[in-house]
Enzyme design. Sequence first.
Site, mmCIF file in Angstrom:
data_model
loop_
_atom_site.group_PDB
_atom_site.id
_atom_site.type_symbol
_atom_site.label_atom_id
_atom_site.label_comp_id
_atom_site.label_asym_id
_atom_site.label_seq_id
_atom_site.Cartn_x
_atom_site.Cartn_y
_atom_site.Cartn_z
ATOM 1 C CB ALA A 69 -0.886 -0.013 1.235
ATOM 2 N N GLY A 113 0.777 -4.940 1.031
ATOM 3 C CA GLY A 113 -0.398 -5.007 0.164
ATOM 4 C C GLY A 113 -0.114 -5.667 -1.181
ATOM 5 C CD GLU A 116 -2.191 -7.442 3.017
ATOM 6 O OE1 GLU A 116 -1.871 -6.291 2.650
ATOM 7 O OE2 GLU A 116 -2.757 -7.676 4.095
ATOM 8 C CD GLU A 136 1.766 -5.450 5.906
ATOM 9 O OE1 GLU A 136 2.505 -6.386 6.298
ATOM 10 O OE2 GLU A 136 1.071 -5.534 4.887
HETATM 11 N N1 CAA Z 1 4.649 3.225 -0.628
HETATM 12 C C1 CAA Z 1 5.070 4.384 -1.152
HETATM 13 N N2 CAA Z 1 6.227 4.519 -1.826
HETATM 14 C C2 CAA Z 1 6.995 3.413 -1.938
HETATM 15 C C3 CAA Z 1 6.623 2.169 -1.412
HETATM 16 C C4 CAA Z 1 5.377 2.097 -0.726
HETATM 17 N N3 CAA Z 1 4.919 0.951 -0.216
HETATM 18 N N4 CAA Z 1 7.597 1.287 -1.675
HETATM 19 C C5 CAA Z 1 8.539 1.933 -2.357
HETATM 20 N N5 CAA Z 1 8.189 3.230 -2.525
HETATM 21 C C6 CAA Z 1 8.939 4.283 -3.212
HETATM 22 C C7 CAA Z 1 10.119 4.739 -2.382
HETATM 23 O O1 CAA Z 1 9.703 5.671 -1.427
HETATM 24 C C8 CAA Z 1 10.996 5.335 -3.447
HETATM 25 O O2 CAA Z 1 10.496 6.606 -3.769
HETATM 26 P P1 CAA Z 1 11.527 7.880 -3.885
HETATM 27 O O3 CAA Z 1 12.396 7.526 -5.070
HETATM 28 O O4 CAA Z 1 10.594 9.033 -4.144
HETATM 29 O O5 CAA Z 1 12.266 7.935 -2.614
HETATM 30 C C9 CAA Z 1 10.763 4.431 -4.652
HETATM 31 O O6 CAA Z 1 9.521 3.759 -4.386
HETATM 32 C C10 CAA Z 1 11.827 3.375 -4.837
HETATM 33 O O7 CAA Z 1 11.985 2.675 -3.612
HETATM 34 P P2 CAA Z 1 13.405 2.468 -2.882
HETATM 35 O O8 CAA Z 1 14.331 3.588 -3.200
HETATM 36 O O9 CAA Z 1 13.130 2.192 -1.445
HETATM 37 O O10 CAA Z 1 13.899 1.149 -3.638
HETATM 38 P P3 CAA Z 1 14.853 -0.001 -3.083
HETATM 39 O O11 CAA Z 1 15.139 -0.882 -4.238
HETATM 40 O O12 CAA Z 1 15.982 0.577 -2.301
HETATM 41 O O13 CAA Z 1 13.933 -0.818 -2.010
HETATM 42 C C11 CAA Z 1 11.928 -1.920 -1.226
HETATM 43 C C12 CAA Z 1 12.807 -1.542 -2.429
HETATM 44 C C13 CAA Z 1 12.664 -2.920 -0.327
HETATM 45 C C14 CAA Z 1 10.666 -2.554 -1.767
HETATM 46 C C15 CAA Z 1 11.586 -0.653 -0.397
HETATM 47 O O14 CAA Z 1 11.091 0.348 -1.274
HETATM 48 C C16 CAA Z 1 10.560 -0.872 0.666
HETATM 49 O O15 CAA Z 1 10.882 -1.401 1.734
HETATM 50 N N6 CAA Z 1 9.278 -0.473 0.425
HETATM 51 C C17 CAA Z 1 8.230 -0.551 1.379
HETATM 52 C C18 CAA Z 1 7.703 -1.973 1.546
HETATM 53 C C19 CAA Z 1 6.621 -2.026 2.591
HETATM 54 O O16 CAA Z 1 6.844 -1.746 3.748
HETATM 55 N N7 CAA Z 1 5.390 -2.405 2.195
HETATM 56 C C20 CAA Z 1 4.273 -2.528 3.073
HETATM 57 C C21 CAA Z 1 3.448 -1.286 3.015
HETATM 58 S S1 CAA Z 1 2.197 -1.276 4.263
HETATM 59 C C22 CAA Z 1 0.902 -2.100 3.579
HETATM 60 O O17 CAA Z 1 0.975 -2.619 2.501
HETATM 61 C C23 CAA Z 1 -0.365 -2.134 4.414
HETATM 62 C C24 CAA Z 1 -1.363 -3.181 3.993
HETATM 63 O O18 CAA Z 1 -1.292 -4.305 4.449
HETATM 64 C C25 CAA Z 1 -2.427 -2.881 3.086
#
Ligand code: CAA
Length: 263
Positions: A69, A113, A116, A136
């Site tokens: 998400a 998400g 999911e 999460e």
């Molecule tokens: N939401 C918003 N933006 C996101 C995102 C997310 N879930 N995941 C990645 N991005 C964005 C980053 O912020 C980044 O944007 P900027 O260039 O503007 O900074 C861009 O995508 C590229 O990401 P990274 O620079 O972090 O890329 P990476 O290769 O170094 O890492 C990754 C990749 C490990 C997937 C890392 O981006 C990450 O940990 N993302 C979040 C994963 C996460 O926690 N997901 C769960 C979300 S909560 C949820 O989903 C709730 C639910 O159950 C419904």
Amino acid sequence: PSSQEYQFLQISEPRPGVGQITLNRPKALNALSTPLITELNTALKAFDKSSSISAILLTGSERAFAAGADIKEMAPLTFSEAYTTSFIESWSTLTTTIKKPIIAAVSGHALGGGCELALMCDILYCTETANFGQPEIKLGTIPGAGGSQRLTRAIGKARAMELILTGKNFSGKEAGEWGVAARTFKDWDALIEGSLKTAETIAGYSKVSVMAAKEVVNKSQDLPLRDGVEYERRVFHSLFGSEDQKIGMKAFAEKKKAEWTHK
Ligand code: CAA
């Protein structure tokens, strides 16, 4: 539907009877914002309605199916906003409304998400190196789009509890070994080709029986066995009212290829 109508999706019909939806928000690794999910629901409903489509392929990019998400959208949300707007509820359209089978082709990150969303699909295929997880807990929250329920049903309580409490990821290879993925592929090209082949196979059958098969298998996730078996039998009986059951069985007896009417 065509891709021009969408900001975050690409739409195509790559094989006869197959509709493909590609999540296309590369800068955010396909983070599933509310506007993206709204578009996804529109595209899914359009394919579900389309008489030329029998199976749907949902994919992302080689780097990310979806990284969850949209954290930036969620960060300022209050409880009352989340509650009164039923935040995330619209994600359920995929499971509650869409009657045609959806194959998820997962490469790269399928986190939170994204994991999911893949678990909501009817068949999950992935690359061996795909990166699944429910991280999460690291954000001070919990899965919110069914992860604690669907992942637990898919891999059992022991593994799901460990993953959800630690936020540790699991690979596509593990997803295959644990039965989350129906099949794993060595790389992106093989994944897409394998997914399209399966979608095309499904699209080659009668739409009536394909939709009924999806419906009854999914019922097994909600009903006790006895009720599920009875439900299946009722739907099985009802298919004797379809033209395609007559066509399919007659073709078998005559050693011919069935020409489905989808009626
Ligand atoms: N939401 C918003 N933006 C996101 C995102 C997310 N879930 N995941 C990645 N991005 C964005 C980053 O912020 C980044 O944007 P900027 O260039 O503007 O900074 C861009 O995508 C590229 O990401 P990274 O620079 O972090 O890329 P990476 O290769 O170094 O890492 C990754 C990749 C490990 C997937 C890392 O981006 C990450 O940990 N993302 C979040 C994963 C996460 O926690 N997901 C769960 C979300 S909560 C949820 O989903 C709730 C639910 O159950 C419904």
